[in-house]
Design a protein around this motif. Sequence first.
Motif, PDB file in Angstrom:
ATOM      1  N   ILE A 126      11.155  11.738   7.796  1.00  0.00           N
ATOM      2  CA  ILE A 126      10.277  10.981   6.935  1.00  0.00           C
ATOM      3  C   ILE A 126      10.550  11.524   5.514  1.00  0.00           C
ATOM      4  O   ILE A 126      10.586  12.751   5.324  1.00  0.00           O
ATOM      5  N   LEU A 127      11.030  10.489   4.668  1.00  0.00           N
ATOM      6  CA  LEU A 127      11.289  10.933   3.306  1.00  0.00           C
ATOM      7  C   LEU A 127      10.243  10.509   2.428  1.00  0.00           C
ATOM      8  O   LEU A 127       9.534   9.469   2.355  1.00  0.00           O
ATOM      9  N   SER A 128      10.257  11.232   1.062  1.00  0.00           N
ATOM     10  CA  SER A 128       9.341  10.978   0.095  1.00  0.00           C
ATOM     11  C   SER A 128       9.525  11.950  -0.932  1.00  0.00           C
ATOM     12  O   SER A 128       9.878  13.125  -0.786  1.00  0.00           O
ATOM     13  N   HIS A 129       8.867  11.674  -2.069  1.00  0.00           N
ATOM     14  CA  HIS A 129       8.598  12.670  -3.183  1.00  0.00           C
ATOM     15  C   HIS A 129       7.595  13.682  -2.622  1.00  0.00           C
ATOM     16  O   HIS A 129       6.907  13.506  -2.028  1.00  0.00           O
ATOM     17  N   PRO A 130       8.007  14.992  -2.994  1.00  0.00           N
ATOM     18  CA  PRO A 130       6.955  16.044  -2.409  1.00  0.00           C
ATOM     19  C   PRO A 130       5.534  15.645  -2.650  1.00  0.00           C
ATOM     20  O   PRO A 130       4.670  15.894  -1.944  1.00  0.00           O
ATOM     21  N   GLN A 131       5.073  14.979  -3.798  1.00  0.00           N
ATOM     22  CA  GLN A 131       3.665  14.633  -3.953  1.00  0.00           C
ATOM     23  C   GLN A 131       3.348  13.606  -2.990  1.00  0.00           C
ATOM     24  O   GLN A 131       2.038  13.589  -2.424  1.00  0.00           O
ATOM     25  N   GLY A 132       4.243  12.948  -2.590  1.00  0.00           N
ATOM     26  CA  GLY A 132       3.884  11.805  -1.441  1.00  0.00           C
ATOM     27  C   GLY A 132       3.946  12.424  -0.028  1.00  0.00           C
ATOM     28  O   GLY A 132       2.654  11.951   0.731  1.00  0.00           O
ATOM     29  N   LEU A 133       4.838  13.179   0.102  1.00  0.00           N
ATOM     30  CA  LEU A 133       4.569  14.167   1.238  1.00  0.00           C
ATOM     31  C   LEU A 133       3.200  14.878   1.276  1.00  0.00           C
ATOM     32  O   LEU A 133       2.545  14.885   2.384  1.00  0.00           O
ATOM     33  N   SER A 165      -0.343   1.184   6.624  1.00  0.00           N
ATOM     34  CA  SER A 165      -0.691   0.970   5.109  1.00  0.00           C
ATOM     35  C   SER A 165      -1.659   1.976   4.645  1.00  0.00           C
ATOM     36  O   SER A 165      -2.383   2.530   5.645  1.00  0.00           O
ATOM     37  N   ASN A 166      -1.834   2.379   3.605  1.00  0.00           N
ATOM     38  CA  ASN A 166      -2.949   3.185   3.146  1.00  0.00           C
ATOM     39  C   ASN A 166      -3.010   4.559   3.818  1.00  0.00           C
ATOM     40  O   ASN A 166      -4.011   4.843   4.371  1.00  0.00           O
ATOM     41  N   ILE A 167      -1.868   5.193   4.215  1.00  0.00           N
ATOM     42  CA  ILE A 167      -1.782   6.516   4.877  1.00  0.00           C
ATOM     43  C   ILE A 167      -2.251   7.712   4.306  1.00  0.00           C
ATOM     44  O   ILE A 167      -2.162   8.745   4.824  1.00  0.00           O
ATOM     45  N   GLN A 168      -2.447   7.661   2.917  1.00  0.00           N
ATOM     46  CA  GLN A 168      -2.725   9.111   2.267  1.00  0.00           C
ATOM     47  C   GLN A 168      -4.022   9.494   2.893  1.00  0.00           C
ATOM     48  O   GLN A 168      -4.837   8.826   3.334  1.00  0.00           O
ATOM     49  N   ASP A 169      -4.380  10.840   2.399  1.00  0.00           N
ATOM     50  CA  ASP A 169      -5.427  11.537   3.228  1.00  0.00           C
ATOM     51  C   ASP A 169      -6.794  11.314   2.798  1.00  0.00           C
ATOM     52  O   ASP A 169      -7.837  11.407   3.494  1.00  0.00           O
ATOM     53  N   LEU A 214       4.087   3.617   5.315  1.00  0.00           N
ATOM     54  CA  LEU A 214       5.245   4.100   5.833  1.00  0.00           C
ATOM     55  C   LEU A 214       5.859   2.939   6.177  1.00  0.00           C
ATOM     56  O   LEU A 214       5.593   1.866   6.605  1.00  0.00           O
ATOM     57  N   LEU A 215       7.272   2.944   5.767  1.00  0.00           N
ATOM     58  CA  LEU A 215       8.291   2.080   5.687  1.00  0.00           C
ATOM     59  C   LEU A 215       9.465   2.451   6.267  1.00  0.00           C
ATOM     60  O   LEU A 215       9.935   3.588   6.286  1.00  0.00           O
ATOM     61  N   SER A 216       9.873   1.323   7.014  1.00  0.00           N
ATOM     62  CA  SER A 216      11.273   1.535   7.903  1.00  0.00           C
ATOM     63  C   SER A 216      11.948   0.226   8.386  1.00  0.00           C
ATOM     64  O   SER A 216      11.226  -0.688   8.243  1.00  0.00           O
ATOM     65  N   LYS A 217      13.203   0.625   8.591  1.00  0.00           N
ATOM     66  CA  LYS A 217      13.949  -0.825   9.122  1.00  0.00           C
ATOM     67  C   LYS A 217      13.473  -0.997  10.740  1.00  0.00           C
ATOM     68  O   LYS A 217      13.331  -2.197  10.959  1.00  0.00           O
ATOM     69  N   GLY A 218      13.081   0.194  11.405  1.00  0.00           N
ATOM     70  CA  GLY A 218      12.785  -0.133  12.812  1.00  0.00           C
ATOM     71  C   GLY A 218      11.483   0.076  13.274  1.00  0.00           C
ATOM     72  O   GLY A 218      10.495   0.098  12.301  1.00  0.00           O
ATOM     73  N   GLY A 219      10.927   0.416  14.354  1.00  0.00           N
ATOM     74  CA  GLY A 219       9.631   0.488  14.612  1.00  0.00           C
ATOM     75  C   GLY A 219       9.262   2.097  14.874  1.00  0.00           C
ATOM     76  O   GLY A 219      10.187   2.824  14.606  1.00  0.00           O
ATOM     77  N   PRO A 220       7.866   1.961  14.758  1.00  0.00           N
ATOM     78  CA  PRO A 220       7.449   3.565  14.428  1.00  0.00           C
ATOM     79  C   PRO A 220       7.864   4.537  15.503  1.00  0.00           C
ATOM     80  O   PRO A 220       8.033   5.656  15.426  1.00  0.00           O
ATOM     81  N   LEU A 236       0.827  12.846   8.341  1.00  0.00           N
ATOM     82  CA  LEU A 236       1.928  13.372   8.987  1.00  0.00           C
ATOM     83  C   LEU A 236       1.828  14.574  10.003  1.00  0.00           C
ATOM     84  O   LEU A 236       2.470  14.453  10.852  1.00  0.00           O
ATOM     85  N   LYS A 237       0.810  15.407   9.746  1.00  0.00           N
ATOM     86  CA  LYS A 237       0.456  16.303  10.635  1.00  0.00           C
ATOM     87  C   LYS A 237      -0.034  15.530  12.265  1.00  0.00           C
ATOM     88  O   LYS A 237       0.123  16.195  12.972  1.00  0.00           O
ATOM     89  N   LYS A 238      -0.960  14.848  12.172  1.00  0.00           N
ATOM     90  CA  LYS A 238      -1.420  14.150  12.919  1.00  0.00           C
ATOM     91  C   LYS A 238      -0.526  13.310  13.878  1.00  0.00           C
ATOM     92  O   LYS A 238      -0.431  13.026  15.003  1.00  0.00           O
ATOM     93  N   HIS A 239       0.264  12.442  13.137  1.00  0.00           N
ATOM     94  CA  HIS A 239       0.902  11.225  13.859  1.00  0.00           C
ATOM     95  C   HIS A 239       2.329  11.579  13.878  1.00  0.00           C
ATOM     96  O   HIS A 239       3.000  11.011  14.700  1.00  0.00           O
ATOM     97  N   PHE A 240       3.056  12.406  13.061  1.00  0.00           N
ATOM     98  CA  PHE A 240       4.564  12.852  13.322  1.00  0.00           C
ATOM     99  C   PHE A 240       4.504  14.332  13.057  1.00  0.00           C
ATOM    100  O   PHE A 240       5.373  14.596  12.154  1.00  0.00           O
TER     101      PHE A 240
END
Lengths: 295, 295
Positions: free
Chosen positions: B102-109, B163-167, B90-96, B116-120
């Motif tokens: 949250i942006l990504s390719h549909p496969q990334g999402l 880091s390593n945020i995939q399921d 998860l990459l950003s200019k600011g803090g969490p 995403l469901k748990k944290h955002f």
Amino acid sequence: MIVGVMGPEGSYSEKAAKLWMQKYSMSGSELRYFADIEDAFLATVQGKSDISIIPIENSIEGSVGVTLDLLLENEAKIVGEIVVRIEHCLLSKGGPEKVRVILSHPQGLAQCRHFLKKHFPDAELRSTGSTSHAARLAGEFEEMAAIASPEAAECYGLKVLLSNIQDKKENYTRFIVLKAGKKTLTEPETGSEKCSSSACKTSLIVYLEKDRPGALYEILGTFAKRKINLTKIESRPSKKELGDYYFYIDFEGHDSDALVKDALKDIKAKTDTLKILGSYPAFKTFRSVNIDKGY
Amino acid sequence: MIVGVMGPEGSYSEKAAKLWMQKYSMSGSELRYFADIEDAFLATVQGKSDISIIPIENSIEGSVGVTLDLLLENEAKIVGEIVVRIEHCLLSKGGPEKVRVILSHPQGLAQCRHFLKKHFPDAELRSTGSTSHAARLAGEFEEMAAIASPEAAECYGLKVLLSNIQDKKENYTRFIVLKAGKKTLTEPETGSEKCSSSACKTSLIVYLEKDRPGALYEILGTFAKRKINLTKIESRPSKKELGDYYFYIDFEGHDSDALVKDALKDIKAKTDTLKILGSYPAFKTFRSVNIDKGY
């Protein structure tokens, strides 16, 4: 009876649910709306709905991955299926020249891939939990448009800028009707009528060890030698390693039929992982209902 | 030689291309970036690139539908494959605490669905043409975050929030290497080494008429009786009607092997629609390269 669907109002899931409620004369039932496929699915598992109606497959974009994963992860049984015609429209408050952002469910965006590429190559695409959620959001700003049903336009006071924008005019989504609980073999399903083998379908998930050549062939052979017709076979990653899959198989027949019972016994002997999802009336039995929004 | 990939810089496709260029000592080659999978694929068909490197399958989210469709719709042949480890951050200019979008390719999402469901749960999700495009956009506003590679963070000056945020921690994507032109049988492929049957794979698409029971079983039988190992079978809607599919099959062996030739002849006799996509070295032959970012 509480019927759980992906909301808000104006979703294709709602249309599927209304078709189901009409078929089974469930006028006293209440629709309950959930934020996305996962929440609508888990509603029935967690007792927030009596049944839930969930999209599983579209004729342009194929299987709904999250639904397949949830069927594996949870104890829920399929008690029916419904097919709904999908007529995606581009909906907005303003005119087409103002559209900068297009919102829809990822399936909606994918079903309109050619349209988007041709007519809105520079638009920003946003994923939403459902097409109707996209329509609700698009009501907020003129530069936003949603890909959703004409009913969603009515619900949220949007103009239909363009109709039938999906990449193929003929576009259908198949929904499954789910109930909490583990499917046990030959148990007659409450809430869905008992059907003859040709009018019924059975769904299962099977896991085959990756390195056993011919394993899938053997499984298909248990059906072929009994002349049981497969209606669908789909692979889904096991998520253990690349190239390792679960197979989702639908076939004609009810698990109380002697022939199907026998085939399932055969498959059980060939694999450690067999999950029977349910036996239920195939949608073609709906055609007599002759509802224009159906198949 | 021009190598077409989905861009911009920092994409997983770029990583796959670099691995390929290292393997084949193509240091004089030039990477060219395209907006999305379709553009990168069509680049090689239209002569804008000599080869294109395109994602086809992920170990969490499964096949990339658009790639499967493009393989059917276009004359392009597969000359190789590469597997890349995916470590979504998860990459950003600011803090969490500032993240709203949250942006990504549909496969990334989709690969980060549980995260995403748990944290955002309330974040707005936006689809982009690639993960690196998401990262570039996320550089514009502090309330935006991208799901992309650590390399993308470097490219666009973003902080790695998580880091390593995939399921599933183990996450791999398989890419195919494409060249323009129709695959003709037993033609030795330029640009990919000739390989022995066990180190090679062949990919094809076959269409089976919906209402012929046992048709898929027969096709699989042509492989099974020759002890040819299938590595993948995937169904994809024909888009003609619901429940009608193309099957994408990968198996071990090269189409210049007598056994494979024979099997293909057999399949041709059983179906009107057989498209051979290519015979190419299987990725396992890469393992000797021992690049940490590979499989």
